[in-house]
Design an enzyme around this catalytic site. Sequence first.
Site, PDB file in Angstrom:
ATOM      1  N   LEU A  75      28.649   1.728 -10.370  1.00 57.84           N
ATOM      2  CA  LEU A  75      28.164   2.947  -9.088  1.00 57.84           C
ATOM      3  C   LEU A  75      28.597   2.397  -7.526  1.00 57.84           C
ATOM      4  CD1 LEU A  75      24.624   1.561 -10.565  1.00 57.84           C
ATOM      5  CD2 LEU A  75      25.841   3.631 -10.506  1.00 57.84           C
ATOM      6  N   CYS A  76      29.732   1.832  -7.425  1.00 58.42           N
ATOM      7  CA  CYS A  76      30.378   2.832  -6.198  1.00 58.42           C
ATOM      8  C   CYS A  76      30.513   3.812  -5.533  1.00 58.42           C
ATOM      9  CB  CYS A  76      31.984   1.253  -6.148  1.00 58.42           C
ATOM     10  SG  CYS A  76      31.517  -0.304  -6.018  1.00 58.42           S
ATOM     11  N   HIS A  77      30.183   3.568  -4.090  1.00 57.99           N
ATOM     12  CA  HIS A  77      30.828   4.894  -2.763  1.00 57.99           C
ATOM     13  C   HIS A  77      32.157   4.759  -2.995  1.00 57.99           C
ATOM     14  CE1 HIS A  77      26.399   4.132  -2.150  1.00 57.99           C
ATOM     15  NE2 HIS A  77      26.164   5.562  -2.672  1.00 57.99           N
ATOM     16  N   MET A 113      33.030  -5.042  -2.781  1.00 54.20           N
ATOM     17  CA  MET A 113      33.359  -4.604  -4.242  1.00 54.20           C
ATOM     18  C   MET A 113      34.852  -4.153  -2.950  1.00 54.20           C
ATOM     19  SD  MET A 113      31.243  -5.153  -5.722  1.00 54.20           S
ATOM     20  CE  MET A 113      32.214  -4.886  -7.273  1.00 54.20           C
ATOM     21  N   GLU A 114      35.919  -3.625  -2.724  1.00 55.49           N
ATOM     22  CA  GLU A 114      36.886  -3.363  -2.664  1.00 55.49           C
ATOM     23  C   GLU A 114      38.009  -4.820  -2.269  1.00 55.49           C
ATOM     24  OE1 GLU A 114      34.387   0.920  -2.004  1.00 55.49           O
ATOM     25  OE2 GLU A 114      34.091  -1.610  -1.499  1.00 55.49           O
ATOM     26  N   ASP A 128      50.459  -9.953 -14.991  1.00 57.48           N
ATOM     27  CA  ASP A 128      51.738  -9.443 -15.616  1.00 57.48           C
ATOM     28  C   ASP A 128      53.668  -9.351 -15.275  1.00 57.48           C
ATOM     29  OD1 ASP A 128      52.265  -6.783 -17.006  1.00 57.48           O
ATOM     30  OD2 ASP A 128      52.632  -6.244 -15.133  1.00 57.48           O
TER      31      ASP A 128
END
Length: 161
Positions: A75-77, A113-114, A128
């Site tokens: 739901l992020c733009h 969120m970014e 990793d």
Amino acid sequence: MSELTHLDHTGAAAMVDISNKTETKREARASGKVQTTPQVINLISQALIKKGDVLATARIAGIMAAKKTSELIPLCHSLMLSKVSIDFKLQPELGQIQIESCCVVSGQTGVEMEALTAVSVAALTIYDMCKAVDKAMCISDIQLLEKTGGKSGHYLLAADK
């Protein structure tokens, strides 16, 4: 507690309509930690990890992840980011790598969120690249440190948290 913004009037998941929001400069900083061993930190700092330059690779991965956040979080733009930075602080005596991201945009919605995604993917990339020498690494403490801009204003993580 405030109302959840990603639910419509029926309770279904919905993308927030930001079309009426004011465009402002918005910035978010996030952090996280990779716990490993002092020996792994020394290998990283001396560029002795066989896969290559761990921090340079993790920095690029974090930047790329921030740019792709809307593809990962439903739901992020999608945002036209102005800046993404990733910084690392090696703490050999503790066997820790502190990661901090900063994301900036001029837009109608925030970049929290970014910033969080950037830190998460940078940490996963470190894992990793170093798993051959330490499979027991632990990624933790991913959190929003600060955000500015927008209707909700300034947020700063409490120092005692």
